[in-house]
Every structure is written in C-alpha cells, then in structure tokens.
Motif scaffolding. Structure first.
Motif, PDB file in Angstrom:
ATOM      1  N   LEU A 113       0.880  -1.173   0.000  1.00  0.00           N
ATOM      2  CA  LEU A 113       0.000   0.000   0.000  1.00  0.00           C
ATOM      3  C   LEU A 113       0.917   1.222   0.000  1.00  0.00           C
ATOM      4  N   THR A 114       1.009   1.894  -1.144  1.00  0.00           N
ATOM      5  CA  THR A 114       2.012   2.942  -1.307  1.00  0.00           C
ATOM      6  C   THR A 114       1.411   4.339  -1.217  1.00  0.00           C
ATOM      7  N   TYR A 115       2.295   5.277  -1.011  1.00  0.00           N
ATOM      8  CA  TYR A 115       1.925   6.706  -0.996  1.00  0.00           C
ATOM      9  C   TYR A 115       1.251   7.070  -2.309  1.00  0.00           C
ATOM     10  N   ARG A 116       1.790   6.578  -3.410  1.00  0.00           N
ATOM     11  CA  ARG A 116       1.255   6.922  -4.728  1.00  0.00           C
ATOM     12  C   ARG A 116      -0.161   6.360  -4.914  1.00  0.00           C
ATOM     13  N   ALA A 117      -0.371   5.129  -4.420  1.00  0.00           N
ATOM     14  CA  ALA A 117      -1.695   4.522  -4.581  1.00  0.00           C
ATOM     15  C   ALA A 117      -2.757   5.282  -3.811  1.00  0.00           C
ATOM     16  N   LEU A 118      -2.365   5.882  -2.672  1.00  0.00           N
ATOM     17  CA  LEU A 118      -3.336   6.577  -1.838  1.00  0.00           C
ATOM     18  C   LEU A 118      -3.469   8.058  -2.168  1.00  0.00           C
ATOM     19  N   SER A 119      -2.595   8.571  -3.005  1.00  0.00           N
ATOM     20  CA  SER A 119      -2.601  10.015  -3.276  1.00  0.00           C
ATOM     21  C   SER A 119      -3.931  10.534  -3.819  1.00  0.00           C
ATOM     22  N   PRO A 120      -4.719   9.767  -4.595  1.00  0.00           N
ATOM     23  CA  PRO A 120      -6.012  10.302  -5.045  1.00  0.00           C
ATOM     24  C   PRO A 120      -7.090  10.253  -3.966  1.00  0.00           C
ATOM     25  N   CYS A 121      -6.777   9.734  -2.782  1.00  0.00           N
ATOM     26  CA  CYS A 121      -7.822   9.437  -1.785  1.00  0.00           C
ATOM     27  C   CYS A 121      -7.910  10.484  -0.676  1.00  0.00           C
ATOM     28  N   SER A 122      -7.398  11.686  -0.907  1.00  0.00           N
ATOM     29  CA  SER A 122      -7.322  12.682   0.152  1.00  0.00           C
ATOM     30  C   SER A 122      -8.692  13.157   0.632  1.00  0.00           C
ATOM     31  N   HIS A 123      -9.742  12.924  -0.157  1.00  0.00           N
ATOM     32  CA  HIS A 123     -11.067  13.389   0.228  1.00  0.00           C
ATOM     33  C   HIS A 123     -11.821  12.362   1.082  1.00  0.00           C
ATOM     34  N   LEU A 124     -11.247  11.190   1.323  1.00  0.00           N
ATOM     35  CA  LEU A 124     -11.942  10.156   2.096  1.00  0.00           C
ATOM     36  C   LEU A 124     -12.090  10.548   3.568  1.00  0.00           C
ATOM     37  N   PHE A 141       1.071   9.125   4.536  1.00  0.00           N
ATOM     38  CA  PHE A 141      -0.142   9.795   4.112  1.00  0.00           C
ATOM     39  C   PHE A 141       0.143  11.242   3.758  1.00  0.00           C
ATOM     40  N   LEU A 142      -0.636  11.758   2.813  1.00  0.00           N
ATOM     41  CA  LEU A 142      -0.463  13.129   2.345  1.00  0.00           C
ATOM     42  C   LEU A 142      -0.702  14.125   3.472  1.00  0.00           C
ATOM     43  N   PRO A 143       0.020  15.228   3.474  1.00  0.00           N
ATOM     44  CA  PRO A 143      -0.209  16.253   4.495  1.00  0.00           C
ATOM     45  C   PRO A 143      -1.614  16.842   4.435  1.00  0.00           C
ATOM     46  N   ASP A 144      -2.229  16.814   3.217  1.00  0.00           N
ATOM     47  CA  ASP A 144      -3.548  17.449   3.083  1.00  0.00           C
ATOM     48  C   ASP A 144      -4.696  16.456   3.298  1.00  0.00           C
ATOM     49  N   LEU A 145      -4.420  15.315   3.947  1.00  0.00           N
ATOM     50  CA  LEU A 145      -5.468  14.340   4.202  1.00  0.00           C
ATOM     51  C   LEU A 145      -6.233  14.769   5.464  1.00  0.00           C
ATOM     52  N   ASP A 146      -6.852  15.936   5.377  1.00  0.00           N
ATOM     53  CA  ASP A 146      -7.477  16.538   6.556  1.00  0.00           C
ATOM     54  C   ASP A 146      -8.841  15.951   6.876  1.00  0.00           C
ATOM     55  N   ASN A 147      -9.438  15.235   5.908  1.00  0.00           N
ATOM     56  CA  ASN A 147     -10.804  14.766   6.112  1.00  0.00           C
ATOM     57  C   ASN A 147     -10.885  13.389   6.774  1.00  0.00           C
ATOM     58  N   LEU A 148      -9.778  12.665   6.829  1.00  0.00           N
ATOM     59  CA  LEU A 148      -9.817  11.277   7.280  1.00  0.00           C
ATOM     60  C   LEU A 148     -10.185  11.197   8.761  1.00  0.00           C
ATOM     61  N   ARG A 149     -11.265  10.472   9.041  1.00  0.00           N
ATOM     62  CA  ARG A 149     -11.739  10.295  10.413  1.00  0.00           C
ATOM     63  C   ARG A 149     -11.455   8.883  10.930  1.00  0.00           C
ATOM     64  N   VAL A 150     -11.565   7.899  10.039  1.00  0.00           N
ATOM     65  CA  VAL A 150     -11.393   6.496  10.434  1.00  0.00           C
ATOM     66  C   VAL A 150     -10.360   5.838   9.531  1.00  0.00           C
ATOM     67  N   SER A 165       4.009  10.498   9.482  1.00  0.00           N
ATOM     68  CA  SER A 165       2.873  11.193   8.876  1.00  0.00           C
ATOM     69  C   SER A 165       1.557  10.845   9.570  1.00  0.00           C
ATOM     70  N   PHE A 166       1.515   9.690  10.261  1.00  0.00           N
ATOM     71  CA  PHE A 166       0.300   9.328  11.004  1.00  0.00           C
ATOM     72  C   PHE A 166       0.013  10.350  12.103  1.00  0.00           C
ATOM     73  N   GLY A 167       1.057  10.955  12.623  1.00  0.00           N
ATOM     74  CA  GLY A 167       0.880  11.934  13.692  1.00  0.00           C
ATOM     75  C   GLY A 167       0.332  13.261  13.210  1.00  0.00           C
ATOM     76  N   ARG A 168       0.193  13.427  11.885  1.00  0.00           N
ATOM     77  CA  ARG A 168      -0.340  14.679  11.331  1.00  0.00           C
ATOM     78  C   ARG A 168      -1.779  14.554  10.855  1.00  0.00           C
ATOM     79  N   LEU A 169      -2.396  13.423  11.102  1.00  0.00           N
ATOM     80  CA  LEU A 169      -3.795  13.218  10.706  1.00  0.00           C
ATOM     81  C   LEU A 169      -4.693  13.807  11.799  1.00  0.00           C
TER      82      LEU A 169
END
Length: 989
Positions: A113-124, A141-150, A165-169
């Motif tokens: 599960l790579t950074y590149r594979a998840l890059s389109p998923c920032s709105h989840l 995880f991307l720095p702009d993954l601000d919406n992730l709750r779970v 990067s987990f610490g920035r979610l």
C-alpha cells in the motif's frame, strides 16, 4: 409578468438545466469509473458484483455495495466487505471525487500500500482495509489528508514502524492497526491526535517500550486497546486523565509495578483488562470509585492482599482475579451484586467460607474458585437464576453435600468439584443434566449412579473415582454417545459390567480398578477403536481375557491384575504396543506368549502359578518329560555341587563383610520400614555392582538376601569433604520428609567419618536421559508413554513447589534426574542441590550454593547475572525436559549448530514452521502441527502420535522456557495445562 420576473424565470431555468446536466455527467462518470475498476482491478470469484453491468441510464446507485447521496445521486460510499474479492488496492475508486467512505474489509486484497496509490484518496473520511493480505511498510499519508476520520488497517501483514505522517492526521478519530507485524516502537507522536476516540495497536511485536506518559493528552479517547504489544515498565499516572475512556485493555504485556491510584479517576470506565502482566502489590482501595466499571480482569499477575469489601461492592458483571496471590476471605457483599455473571478466583490462596448468597441475586453463569483453601459448603444459590453454565471448585476443602438446587440447573454444562471433602449422595437429577464434564473425584460421595444418567447425552468425561459410590453400574451408562473418559476407580461398585458398555464407540479411557465388580469382561470390544487405556485391576472379575482386546488399534495401557481371571493369555495381545501391561495375581494358566517372555513383563505375570514358559526361566517350564534314572543321578550330583558352591560363597561373603565393615562408628537412619540393615549393604559395594559414577559419587545396584533390589549412592569422601557433607545433608533433609508417587523414595542413609551412602528404591529402567539418548529407548518409542512421563514428573515438581512446607526447589532438574521404574513411571531424583524456599539461606547452605545450580543446557538464562535460583528456574529446566521428550535430542546436541541450545533451536524451528496465516497473527485451528512433525523424534512410532497433544506439550514447554521468569507458569499450572484437553496454542484456562 414584468420584464424582471421574466428574466429571473429564464435564469432559474438555465440554472436548473445546468445542474441537471452536471448531475448526469457526474453520475455517468462514477458509473464509468466503477465499471473500469471492476473489470481491470478486481477478481470477483463469487460473483458478488454481478449487478455491476452496463446500462442505458448509467445509474450505479442500486448496485451492490454502492451508496449514493439521496439528493444529488452522487456516490458517497463503497462497501465491499466480506465479498472474497482478490486484487491489489483499487486506486481507481478514489477518482470518484464525492466518495467519502471506502470499506474493503474481509477480502483478499494484497500487495503493498504505497503513498502513490493513496494520493487520489485525500477526500476520504473512512478507509477500512482490515483483514486483508497487504504486506510491506505502512504507507505515508499526504499532508492534506485533513478529512480522514477512520483509518482501519488491522489484521494485515504490515511491518516496520508507524510513519511520522500518522501523527499529522489531525482529524483522525479511529486508528486501528491491530494484528499486524509492526516491530518498531509505539511512537509518542500518536498523542498529538487530539480527536482520537479509539486507539487500537494490539497484537503487534513492537519493541519493548513503556506506555508513553503523553497518553494522557488524548482527552477524547474512549477505547484504548494495546494488548500484547510488549509494553514494559509501569502504567503511567497520566492514564487517569482519560476521563472519557470506557475500555482499557493493556493485557498480555510485561507491565510491572503497582496498579496506579490514578486509574480510579477514569469516571467513564466500563472495562479494565490488565491480565497476564507482572503487576504486584494490592488492589488500590480507590478502585471503589469506579461506579461505572462492569468488567475487571487482573488475572495472571503477582497481586497480593485481600479482596476489599468496597471493591466487592462494585456492580461488576465479571470479576477475574485468578492466578495471583490473593488471600483472606471473600466479603459477603459480593453476593449482593445483581450484575455478577462471571466470577473467577482460581489459583489463589483465598480462605474461609464463600458468601452463602452467591448467585441468589444475579444471573451467575461462570463460577471458578478452584485451587484455593475455601471451606464450608458450596453456596446453595449458584444456579438460582437458572443461568449457571460452569461450576469449577476443585482442590479446596469444601464439605457437606452438593446443593440440591443444582439438580434443576438445566443450563449447567461443566462441573469440576474434585479433591474436596464433599459427601452424601449426588442428587438423582444431577446425573442426568446434559453436562460435557462431570468430575467428582476424590471426595466422600456415596450412593449409586442414577439411571437418569442416560439424559447426559453430551457427556464426554465422567470422573467419579476416589469416593464411596456403590451399587451396580446402571445399563443407562451405555447411552452416552459422546463419552471419551470414564473413571470409576477406588469406589465400592459391585455386580457385572453391562455388556452394552462396548457400544461406547468414542471411549478412550476406561478405569474401573479397586472396586468389587464381578462376572466376565465383555467380549465384544471391537467397537472400542479409540480406546487407549483399560484398567479393571483389583476387582473380582472372572472368566477369560477377551482375545479381541488384542485387535484394538491404539490400546497402550492394559491392567487386569488382581482379579479371578482364568484361561490363558491370548496370543492376540502380543500385537498391542503396550507401555503398561499387567495380568498378575489371577488364575491364568498355560503357556505365556513369546511376546511377553522378557524381564520387562515378569512382574506383570507373577501370581499366576500355572503360567509356564519353555525358555523364560523365572516361570516354570511347560510339560517336560520325566528324567531317566541316569539323568536323575546326574541331577542329584549337580545339586550337591551347587550346595557346596553356595556354602563356599556364603562363607566368602561373610568373610568379606567382616573385612569391609567400617572400622569406626557409623550412624543409620531409616526413612521407610525396611527389612535390611547397613550390614547387608556393605558387601555389595563392589566394582561388579557399580552401575554409574558422577561428580558426587558412585551408584551401585544391590540385590539383597530378601530378594529386594535397591540403589545405593555412595558419596565421595566423608566429613572431611564439606561439599560431600552438604550434598548428603541436602538429599537426606529433602527426601526424608517428602512422600509422593513421582519422587524417588529414600529408604535409609548411613554416615560415618569416612563415607556416606544413601539407599533408594531401584529404578529398573534407569533415567529418562538413558532412555532418550543412550539407545535404551525401546520402552519410550510411543508418545503416550512420553506424555505420561511428562505429566508424572510435573506432578512431582509441583508437589515440591506447592505442597511442601517450606517449599523445595530442586535446582538440578534434567532428564538424567528423572528415573523410570519397571512400568516407566517417572520419579524425580537427585536432591543434592535442593534448597528450601526460606527468606534467608542457613549457614549449612554455603557449600552446596557454591556449586553451579543446575546442569549445562538446563540452566535458566537469568542465573548468569543473578546467581539466584527460584522455583521458576526449575520450571525453565522442566521446559527443556519437555522439549527432550518431543525431539528425542539432548539439550546440547551438536546438530543445533554453533551458539545454539535446545530452547533456541526448538523456538526457531517452531516459528519457521508456523503456517502462513498463523505467522501473520491470524487464528488457526491447526497451529504449527504440520511443521511440528519435522522436529518430533524420528524414532517415535507415528501411529501412537497425537499431534494435537504433542503441540499442546510444546506450547507448555515454550511457556516454561520464557526468557523472563515472571512469564513462566507455576508447576501447578504446568500440570493443569498438560492435563487440560482444551488447552490450545499458548492458551490458558
């Protein structure tokens, strides 16, 4: 209509038209994306996505697993959980810009599960990939993954560290990484996730580290699940700041210290799980402040003190205090709790009477108070609410009769009240309850078995031995289709055995010895294909031995001794691979089959005067022709010569005895009633009788004039050698006061200024080390025999540790110090290094303590830096012995390679043989049974190998040889684990 209104209408219609067009375009785009992902990235073997097909309206909102917004029909959720789908991570789903929740749990998605594979998923908002087959490092995880709750990545095969990067979610509310292979440290930066309500990192092999003090910053945390994560040190005081926490699970770690007082500040807490750690001290009295607490489990620690009344007054649903060192009485207020359904107090030192009203006001389901020192009667109301399922109270001092109310307890399915002082008859209806196990052994019960026992259709174990039951065995006992073990021994049963008993097709063990059964042994035994143990000794059975017993495929234990059996020994019995065979003291006659004409079976044949053998000299010959006169003359001459020769030898030995008597006074101490003196021993301490020699002395096999055979250990030197004196005194002081069937019996000792010797029962089969490693393994090439040795030796050590006052540490447990009698029963021996568990060593201990405590390959690792030996050192050594029994190898076999010993080799071999799913921390019913076959002694008869039982013993061995002493079970617990048929991989009671 004026011009302005007209213009507004036109504008509104244009807007509606534009929105509709956008909606159609958006819906069509989502439709195309889903079709493309399904066709290109998913393997759907079960056709769960069969409705994902092309359609004219391009509407995907009714497809399986797809949820759309009800207003604008845009795709907001995709949930394919449990569809058995195979493939890599379907990045294409994230191209749907309105998608908020993506759940792919319980499938077979794999790869990394790579950074590149998840890059389109920032709105989840929700990403659930649990229970799949992903491998490699956790993704950044991307720095702009601000919406992730779970974020749920549990039950995969991720390795390494948790990325920074987990610490920035910052919006994350749920983080679950349970059951992976993460082996870094638990990072402090997770305490920055201030919105977290659930933090689940359990069952990962993290590096040993303490729970970060900063954990108290997570003020919104409701669920903290860190079981089996290699936590060490103490629970931080900041834990009390988690005011919203309702579930705290820090079980199965290496946490030390006391339970912090701050834990009583968890005002919302409902469940506290701290079991299987190294906590010590008493329960904080302030726990009584936790009025919301419902489940409390601090079992398998080293906690002490009493169960306080104010803690007992909590409205708990389950209270688990087992496997600690608690003492004192149970407060009466515990019985007033209306919520209590589970009470487990076993393996402590509680005393006194149990509260009489236990079960009266609550739906009690699971009740286990075994292995304590409770007295008085069992509470009358245990099943008052008709919910009780398990009643376990063995090894206490309960007295009186069984509560009559139990006979109406239809929910009851498991009863173990053995080893108490219970008496009176068993209520008739109790026999007929559909329990899986009814264990009443070693009490004072009386009366007969009720015919209502036919109602116990699910009964697998009926153990009522060691009581005063009487009467005939009812034929209804034949109506137990699931029964595996029946033990009626040491009672007063009479009458014939029901012939229908052979219809119990699943029966494995049938023990009926020491009763007054009469009549014949049922002859139609062919249905007993699973029978391994059959003991009818010491009864009044008559008739012949059924030849069909010889056709039972797994029968290894057959004891028919001390009956009135007639006829010959069936030739068919020689087909059995027996580790126990005894037909002595009957009325058998005729020729003994050649398979039994060797010294190992001699005692098993004695007491049958009319048995004969043409070539087995201890038995009379079978029908010889009368000698001719010339032959008779020769016989007479030879007899006279023999008499003369014997007389000369007697004179010689008397002369030798006179010469070899000690010149100085000596002291004799007898520990058993014996029929010989030291004078009878001295002449036999010759080179011809020498059977062994070691660092402390020599061992002789001595046949006395009484016909007895004894072993004599003569120590080097005398009082002039302090080490010899210390070893001698340790052996005498230890064995002189112990009485146990699995500990070698010291008969007498003799000491003078120039010598010391000790006299023991002679063990015909030598030591376990001899049998396993010195080509004497003929009697232990079957697994049941080895398992019996393991259990017996464990019982002997448990007696030393738990039943002797003061307790005794052996300090040199090894296979060479486990002796085997003629029936291959083990006896723990050689107590020269033994030491009592007192607070301080006496002066007399100095010499023996100067010696290395133990033997190379068996010494516990902590001895290297502490030079102290505890009862857990014996447990470690016994774990090595268990490994010897399984592998057949010595602890220091050269085949292990350089810098490896038995423990390291077995541990590595075990881990490497785990099946893939088990190595990935997934539950597996088979464990490592397949790979286990590769380390089992190749000499073992595979037809006798119960691989599940061998796996169980291996798990016990691994527990015993844990690096940290606190993680090792007590010897009493070892015995329980070995005997418990339900013990699973690294399981416990």
């Amino acid at each position: 209509m004026n011009s302005i209104s007209f213009k507004n209408c036109i504008l509104f219609l244009c807007f509606v038209s534009l929105c509709s067009s956008s909606l159609v375009v958006s819906l069509a785009g989502d439709f195309e994306i889903l079709i493309r992902v399904k066709n290109a990235m998913l393997d759907d073997p079960n056709g769960k996505l069969s409705d994902w097909v092309e359609s004219a309206d391009h509407n995907c909102c009714n497809w399986t697993g797809v949820t759309c917004d009800s207003q604008n029909q845009s795709v907001v959720s995709i949930d394919l959980s449990g569809f058995s789908i195979v493939g890599g991570f379907p990045t294409g789903f994230c191209l749907i810009r309105t998608l908020q929740s993506l759940s792919l749990a319980d499938n077979s998605f794999n790869g990394t599960l790579t950074y590149r594979a998840l890059s389109p998923c920032s709105h989840l908002h929700v990403l659930n990939l649990s229970n799949n087959e992903f491998v490699g490092q956790l993704p950044d995880f991307l720095p702009d993954l601000d919406n992730l709750r779970v974020l749920d990545l549990s039950i995969n095969n991720f390795t390494g560290d948790i990325p920074a990067s987990f610490g920035r979610l910052q919006s994350l509310e749920v983080l679950s990484l349970v059951s992976n292979l993460l082996n870094g440290s638990i990072p402090r930066f997770l305490s920055n996730l201030s919105e977290l309500t659930r933090l689940e990192l359990a069952y990962n092999p993290f590096k040993p580290s303490p729970l970060p003090q900063e954990i108290g910053n997570l003020s919104k945390l409701e669920h903290l699940f860190l079981a089996d994560t290699n936590l060490i040190a103490e629970i931080p005081g900041s834990i009390g700041k988690l005011g919203s926490l309702y579930n705290l699970d820090l079980s199965s770690n290496l946490i030390t210290g006391k339970i912090p007082e701050s834990i009583s500040e968890l005002k919302s807490i409902q469940q506290i799980e701290l079991f299987n750690n190294q906590l010590y001290g008493e329960l904080p009295e302030s726990l009584s402040n936790l009025t919301t607490l419902r489940q409390f489990d601090v079992s398998q620690n080293n906690l002490t003190g009493n169960l306080l009344e104010n803690i007992s007054a909590l409205r708990l649903q389950s209270l688990n205090l087992n496997d600690n060192h608690f003492n004192g009485e149970i407060p009466q207020v515990l019985a007033l709790n209306p919520n209590l359904s589970e009470l487990k107090l076993f393996n402590n030192s509680f005393t006194g009477k149990l509260p009489a009203n236990l079960g009266r006001y609550s739906d009690l389901e699971d009740f286990d108070v075994s292995t304590n020192d409770f007295t008085g009667e069992l509470p009358q109301y245990l099943c008052h609410k008709k919910k009780l399922q398990r009643l376990v109270a063995f090894v206490n001092r309960f007295s009186g009769s069984l509560p009559e109310t139990l006979s109406e307890c239809s929910s009851l399915n498991y009863v173990r009240v053995a080893d108490n002082e219970l008496s009176g008859p068993v209520p008739n209806k109790l026999w007929g309850l559909n329990t899986s196990r009814l264990e009443l052994s070693n009490n004072k019960f009386e009366g007969s078995i009720s015919s209502s026992i036919s109602g116990a259709r699910g009964l697998s174990g009926l153990l009522i031995n060691g009581n005063k039951f009487s009467g005939k065995l009812p034929a209804e006992i034949c109506e137990l289709p699931e029964v595996i073990e029946i033990n009626l021994s040491s009672n007063q049963f009479v009458g014939e055995l029901p012939s229908c008993i052979t219809e119990l097709k699943k029966l494995q063990k049938l023990n009926m010895q020491e009763n007054m059964f009469s009549g014949e042994i049922p002859s139609s035994v062919s249905s007993w294909t699973d029978l391994t143990e059959f003991n009818l000794s010491r009864n009044r059975l008559s008739g012949e031995i059924p030849p069909g017993l010889g056709n039972l495929p797994v029968l290894t234990y057959l004891d028919l001794s001390d009956n009135l059996l007639t006829g010959g020994i069936p030739m068919e019995l020689t087909k059995l691979k027996l580790n126990k065979f005894n037909v002595s003291n009957n009325r058998l006659y005729g020729r003994v089959p050649s398979g039994f004409t060797n010294a190992a079976y001699l005692r098993s044949l004695l007491g049958n005067p009319n048995l004969c053998s043409p070539d087995f000299k201890p038995l009379p010959p079978c029908s010889k022709p009368k000698p001719k006169p010339a032959t008779l003359y020769i016989v007479v001459i030879l007899a006279i010569c023999v008499v003369i020769l014997v007389g000369s030898l007697i004179w010689f030995f008397k002369a030798t005895l006179f010469v070899r008597k000690p010149k100085r006074p000596y002291k004799i101490t007898a520990f058993q009633r014996v029929r010989f003196t030291a004078e009878d021993i001295f002449p036999h301490l010759t080179k011809e009788n020498l059977v062994g020699s070691g660092g402390s002395g020599q061992v002789y096999k001595v046949m006395l004039k009484t016909g007895e055979i004894v072993a004599v250990k003569r120590l080097w030197g005398g009082t002039q050698k302090p080490e010899t004196e210390s070893l001698f005194r340790s052996e005498v002081e230890t064995l002189g006061r112990v009485r146990h069937g699995n500990i070698v019996k010291l008969l007498m000792c003799c000491s003078g200024e120039e010598f010391r010797f000790l006299v023991y029962d002679y063990m015909v089969n030598g030591s376990l080390g001899d049998v396993l490693h010195r080509e004497k393994g003929g009697g232990l090439l079957d697994w049941p025999g080895r398992f019996a040795v393991a259990v017996g030796a464990a019982q002997g050590l448990a007696y030393l540790h738990h039943d002797c006052v003061p307790a005794i540490i052996h300090r040199d447990v090894k296979s060479n110090n486990i002796l085997l009698d003629e029936e291959m029963r083990p006896r723990v021996a050689d107590f020269g290094l033994a030491k009592t568990l007192r607070s301080e060593a006496g002066e007399g201990d100095v010499a023996s303590m100067s010696r290395i405590a133990g033997s190379y390959g068996y010494i516990a690792p902590e001895y290297a830096y502490t030079l102290k030996v505890t009862e857990k050192s014996d447990v470690y050594s016994f774990g090595v012995v268990l490994m010897e029994l399984i592998t057949g190898k010595s602890p220091n076999d050269s085949c292990f390679g350089e810098n490896k010993n038995m423990v390291k080799w077995v541990t590595e071999a075990t881990l490497s043989s785990l099946p893939e799913e088990a190595s990935e921390n997934k539950a597996s019913s088979t464990g490592y049974t397949g790979g286990l076959r590769e380390i089992i002694d190749s000499r073992l008869d595979r037809s006798t190998c119960d691989f599940e039982e061998i796996e169980k013993v291996l798990n016990v061995a691994l527990l015993c040889t844990s690096t940290l002493p606190m993680n090792r079970p007590s010897m009493r617990r070892v015995v329980e684990l070995l005997k418990d048929q339900k013990f699973a991989r690294l399981g416990s009671q």
